[in-house]
Each structure stands twice: as C-alpha cells, then as structure tokens.
Design an enzyme around this catalytic site. Structure first.
Site, PDB file in Angstrom:
ATOM      1  N   ASN A   9       0.859  -1.181   0.000  1.00 37.62           N
ATOM      2  CA  ASN A   9       0.000   0.000   0.000  1.00 37.62           C
ATOM      3  C   ASN A   9       0.904   1.243   0.000  1.00 37.62           C
ATOM      4  OD1 ASN A   9      -1.781   2.067   0.562  1.00 37.62           O
ATOM      5  ND2 ASN A   9      -2.291   1.347   2.629  1.00 37.62           N
ATOM      6  N   LYS A  11      -0.001   4.313  -0.168  1.00 30.19           N
ATOM      7  CA  LYS A  11      -0.619   5.488   0.474  1.00 30.19           C
ATOM      8  C   LYS A  11      -0.423   6.728  -0.404  1.00 30.19           C
ATOM      9  CE  LYS A  11      -0.092   3.121   4.810  1.00 30.19           C
ATOM     10  NZ  LYS A  11      -0.004   3.160   6.260  1.00 30.19           N
ATOM     11  N   HIS A  94      -9.448   0.772   4.789  1.00 28.89           N
ATOM     12  CA  HIS A  94      -8.179   0.964   5.505  1.00 28.89           C
ATOM     13  C   HIS A  94      -8.410   1.873   6.712  1.00 28.89           C
ATOM     14  CE1 HIS A  94      -4.116   2.242   6.474  1.00 28.89           C
ATOM     15  NE2 HIS A  94      -3.705   1.156   5.836  1.00 28.89           N
ATOM     16  N   GLU A  96      -6.835   4.268   7.887  1.00 25.12           N
ATOM     17  CA  GLU A  96      -6.638   5.711   7.628  1.00 25.12           C
ATOM     18  C   GLU A  96      -7.864   6.305   6.937  1.00 25.12           C
ATOM     19  OE1 GLU A  96      -2.832   5.321   5.686  1.00 25.12           O
ATOM     20  OE2 GLU A  96      -1.953   4.751   7.609  1.00 25.12           O
ATOM     21  N   GLU A 166      -5.159  -5.293  10.498  1.00 28.12           N
ATOM     22  CA  GLU A 166      -4.131  -4.277  10.718  1.00 28.12           C
ATOM     23  C   GLU A 166      -4.428  -3.519  12.006  1.00 28.12           C
ATOM     24  OE1 GLU A 166      -2.130  -3.075   6.766  1.00 28.12           O
ATOM     25  OE2 GLU A 166      -3.913  -1.840   7.021  1.00 28.12           O
ATOM     26  N   GLY A 172       2.701   1.942  10.695  1.00 21.35           N
ATOM     27  CA  GLY A 172       3.647   3.044  10.549  1.00 21.35           C
ATOM     28  C   GLY A 172       4.374   3.408  11.832  1.00 21.35           C
ATOM     29  N   SER A 212       3.645  -2.517  10.171  1.00 20.45           N
ATOM     30  CA  SER A 212       5.099  -2.581  10.343  1.00 20.45           C
ATOM     31  C   SER A 212       5.702  -3.927   9.935  1.00 20.45           C
ATOM     32  CB  SER A 212       5.494  -2.208  11.775  1.00 20.45           C
ATOM     33  OG  SER A 212       5.087  -0.881  12.065  1.00 20.45           O
TER      34      SER A 212
HETATM   35  P1  PGA Z   1       3.016   0.013   7.575  1.00 18.37           P
HETATM   36  O1  PGA Z   1       1.539   0.236   6.956  1.00 18.37           O
HETATM   37  O2  PGA Z   1       3.547  -1.244   6.957  1.00 18.37           O
HETATM   38  O3  PGA Z   1       3.789   1.239   7.166  1.00 18.37           O
HETATM   39  O4  PGA Z   1       2.856  -0.118   9.049  1.00 18.37           O
HETATM   40  C1  PGA Z   1       0.656  -0.834   6.793  1.00 18.37           C
HETATM   41  C2  PGA Z   1      -0.643  -0.353   6.190  1.00 18.37           C
HETATM   42  O5  PGA Z   1      -1.124   0.728   6.537  1.00 18.37           O
HETATM   43  O6  PGA Z   1      -1.235  -1.049   5.334  1.00 18.37           O
END
Ligand code: PGA
Length: 248
Positions: A9, A11, A94, A96, A166, A172, A212
C-alpha cells in the site's frame, strides 16, 4: 489451499514517474515469487504502474473507491472508472480511511458489495486502536467490524473475501504485533467468518496481517497457521525492501 498474497500500500507516496522507477527495479527481483504480489499506488500513479507491470507477475490496484457507478460525488472515483482502466484490485476500509475520511462500517459494506457487483477483487481492512486493545476489547471490536463489513454477502460472495488484520497501533509505528497476537486475532477473524458463513468457507478465506511488516519479521508472521499474507505500507515503497518481503 488459501491464496498467499503480499500487497504493498503506497498510500499518498510516489508520483507516476517515481512509481515506474520503483517497479522497474522491483520486477526483476520478484520474478520467481511464490506468492501473489500486488501494488496499490494512488489513483494518479495507478495507470503508469499498471503499464510498467504489464506482462509481469505483479498485479496493481487502488486504495479506495466509491460504491456508486457515477454521480455528483466530488473527488470520488467509481468502480466503472476503475474497470475502464483494467483495475482488478481495491483496498476497502483501511484504518486511515476510517480515521481521517469518515468511513464507517456502513460505507465499507456498501463498497464491498459494489466491488463484488463490479467484479473487482478487494482487500477488506479491519483492526483495533490501542485504546480498544488496552481495554481488552480488541477481539469484540474486530469481530464486529468483520460482521458489519460482510452484511448481505452470499456464501459465494464470501469466498471472494480477502481480509487484512491491521492493528492501528502497529501501522507506521515500527511496532509490529507479536506473531502470537497477530495469529490469535487472525484466528479469531476466521472464527467470526465461520459463524457468519461456515467453517468450510472460513477455511478458504485468506487473512493477511498488516502493521510494520518488514523483511526481518515476515517469515515468522507467515509461519502462523492463520496468516496467509501481508499488507505492507512503508516497506513497500522501496524495491529491495519490498522484494525481501515478497520473497520471504
Ligand atoms: P506500515 O503500513 O507497513 O507502514 O505499518 C501498513 C498499512 O497501513 O497497510
């Protein structure tokens, strides 16, 4: 057996040119990958990346879509538009999107039903916040998210599900869930799916872990019985780091 999927992803990172540069470095590194690799660039970068992956073993999708075919929805992109660009994959729900853009269990459900109708493959994201986990309610919360997301699904439609667990506190932050916690929740999601549909259906649905994920923790995550892949943010932005994960 279940599909093994490692998805990146991107983003709100990478212009079309930066996307193509990454893909040109990435494709030779993963040409013998044993899993399905999928990249999720921004809408604007999608087409350039799609062209650059043409004829390769890497698929491309987008990070969101509206549920309607067309209409007065400023700033949105419809499933019909995605189909017209040969887009076969979309991420739905997601954290976010839920946290910053007002997505709810209801809109997530509408988007999933629309993706099914429009024959677009999807990854449904679920996951709890740190507060919810510390209150001891993570399983209840995630189970409810799954239940709400698949409202109105037939058994055949359920077989098209790909779920990504997740935990928000792991996204992140560099704080991966322990392999035991990740496995425990993915198993719980499978149980929730078995309750909604059947054990047989639940056993066929791929469940990914995200938060992560890196080259040095992917193998232990993939060794867990109920984890069938990964959804990767930060570490999917560079060809070498993402290739390490895809070739775990
Ligand atoms: P990350 O993000 O690997 O940077 O933690 C995962 C995601 O949001 O899908």
């Amino acid at each position: 057996m279940r599909r093994v999927i490692i998805a990146g992803n991107w983003k709100m990172y990478k212009t079309p040119q930066e996307g193509v540069e990454m893909v040109n470095d990435f494709l030779p590194l993963v040409k013998n990958a044993k899993c399905e690799a999928i990249l999720f660039p921004s809408f604007l970068t999608y087409d350039a990346v799609k062209q650059a992956t043409n004829g390769s073993n890497v698929a491309v999708g987008v990070q969101n879509m509206h549920w309607e075919t067309e209409g007065a929805f400023t700033g949105e992109v419809s499933p019909a538009m995605l189909k017209s660009m040969d887009c076969e994959w979309v991420i739905i729900g997601h954290s976010e999107r839920r946290q910053y853009f007002g997505e709810t269990d209801e809109t997530v459900n509408k988007k999933l039903l629309s993706a099914l109708t429009n024959n677009i493959n999807f990854i449904l994201c679920v996951g709890e916040s740190l507060v919810t986990r510390e209150n001891g309610n993570a399983k209840g919360f995630v189970g409810d998210q799954v239940k709400a997301a698949v409202e109105g699904f037939s058994t055949d439609q359920a077989l098209k599900l790909i779920v990504a667990y997740e935990p928000i506190w792991a996204i992140g932050t560099g704080k991966t869930a322990s392999k035991e916690d990740a496995q425990d929740m993915c198993k719980h999601i499978r149980l929730a799916l078995a309750t909604e549909f059947s054990e047989e259906v639940a056993q066929k649905i791929s469940i990914l872990y995200g938060g992560s994920v890196k080259g040095d923790n992917i193998s232990e995550l993939m060794n867990q019985g109920d984890i069938d892949g990964a959804l990767v943010g930060g570490a999917s932005l560079q060809a070498d780091s993402f290739a390490k994960i895809v070739n775990y």
